[in-house]
Design an enzyme around this catalytic site. Structure first.
Site, PDB file in Angstrom:
ATOM      1  N   THR A 180       0.819  -1.213   0.000  1.00 51.52           N
ATOM      2  CA  THR A 180       0.000   0.000   0.000  1.00 51.52           C
ATOM      3  C   THR A 180       0.854   1.265   0.000  1.00 51.52           C
ATOM      4  O   THR A 180       1.972   1.261   0.537  1.00 51.52           O
ATOM      5  CB  THR A 180      -0.910   0.020   1.247  1.00 51.52           C
ATOM      6  N   TYR A 197      -1.234  -0.108  10.514  1.00 43.30           N
ATOM      7  CA  TYR A 197      -1.589  -0.758   9.245  1.00 43.30           C
ATOM      8  C   TYR A 197      -0.433  -0.616   8.245  1.00 43.30           C
ATOM      9  O   TYR A 197       0.045  -1.603   7.670  1.00 43.30           O
ATOM     10  CB  TYR A 197      -2.878  -0.142   8.674  1.00 43.30           C
TER      11      TYR A 197
END
Ligand code: UFG
Length: 332
Positions: free
Chosen positions: A117, A141
């Site tokens: 990501t 995350y």
């Protein structure tokens, strides 16, 4: 046809990747615990229910299907939740991936394409973001995804793993044929939330900040169509299987859209206004995230085919209308 194990294959990007794999002549074996995925979106190959943290189950599935590679999507992906419960994120996203890598080594599966990501870049100093931009995540995350990139790199050096870390910007849209799409519970992403608000399935959509240092005051993101993303996963897989070497690539279009521009496209496509409630900035939101896609274009020929926001929204709207927008199903 060669098999490919797809963890999280019942999820949003994973299910699109299964369709793309099947179209390219692979058999996708979906391995998913259905905690967020959907059984009815597994349509292009066999389904094996299981958790990535369950090494025994993984081993038996790998032994039975003998995949040539793994596409690893299964993960938790809510930034706010990762701040509140980091241990769960590190357990699910990092420790489980180590279990997966061990099962792969045991069965001599030597290639992995990983769903990373742009959150691994944190708050970048410059946009567009190249792969050489320092990776400094600002939430668990993002850290969990960066740690997996590290795991793969070290497994590459020590054990010969061929790996691809694909750093997505904002995955958006749905399968143009309407066969799969985005169905999160809760739904946090801008486009589906705006569509649900336009459809009257929720009273209003919060707009997180209109005082950002951008031309219209709202955040800018690089929305990359999930069908393009899925195809690029297959291209990355073929690259690894042909021995061309490991990869870390940004997957985006290079074009940024503000929240207000996205909302305008949603209104045009649905023909309805999006009811908005002004809200404070969401913590951890960088003002602008746009990819420099040059490396992915050069190494994979990863040119985006769908770059028009209305087309992105149209595909998402078609899927959502068929699935979620029912009068009895209120969202938040
Ligand atoms: N937004 C709103 N209202 C909403 C939802 C979103 O105003 O109800 C805004 C956000 O503040 C942001 C933009 O719309 O400016 C896009 O938000 P999304 O939640 O759709 O996507 P993010 O950019 O936050 O998230 C994406 C990925 C994450 C990844 C993150 C990295 O979905 O997995 O980029 O920053 F971690």
């Amino acid at each position: 046809m060669p098999s490919v194990l797809v963890t999280g294959g019942a999820g949003y990007v994973g299910s699109h990747a299964c369709k793309a794999l099947a179209a390219a002549g692979f058999t996708p074996i979906t391995y998913d615990d259905l905690s967020t995925g959907h059984r009815d979106l597994v349509r292009w190959g066999p389904f094996e229910e299981g958790s990535v943290g369950d090494g025994e189950r993984l081993s038996s599935v790998i032994a039975r299907h003998r995949p040539v590679a793994v596409l690893h999507f299964a993960a938790l992906s809510l930034v706010g939740e990762s701040v509140r419960d980091p241990a769960r994120y590190y357990r699910t996203n990092v420790a489980s991936t180590l279990t997966l890598l061990e099962a792969m080594r045991r069965h001599h599966v030597e290639a992995m394409v990983f769903s990373s990501t742009c959150a691994t870049y944190g708050l970048p100093d410059r946009v567009p973001i190249t792969e050489d931009t320092p990776q400094r995540p600002i939430n668990p995350y993002g850290w969990s995804k960066l740690m997996v990139e590290r795991l793969m790199a070290d497994h590459g050096s020590a054990y010969g793993l061929q790996w691809a870390a694909l750093r997505y910007f904002n995955a958006a849209g749905a399968d143009p044929d309407g066969e799969t799409g985005e169905d999160h519970e809760p739904e946090t992403h801008l486009i589906p939330r705006a569509l649900l608000a336009a459809a009257g399935a929720m009273p209003a959509m919060d707009l997180f900040g209109a005082d950002w240092p951008t031309p219209d005051g709202t955040c800018i993101r690089d929305y990359v169509h999930v069908d393009d993303l899925a195809r690029w996963h297959v291209q990355a897989l073929v690259h690894l299987l042909s021995g061309k070497g490991s990869l870390a690539l940004n997957l985006g279009t290079g074009k940024g859209w503000s929240v207000r521009q996205v909302l305008a496209a949603v209104e045009r496509v649905t023909g309805r206004p999006v009811p908005i409630r002004m809200a404070p900035r969401r913590e951890g939101d960088p003002p602008v995230l746009v990819a420099d896609p040059s490396r992915a274009c050069a190494l994979l020929g990863a040119e985006a085919r769908i770059t028009d926001m209305e087309t992105i929204v149209e595909t998402a709207w078609r899927f959502l209308k068929g699935r979620r927008v029912q009068p009895e199903r209120k969202v938040m």
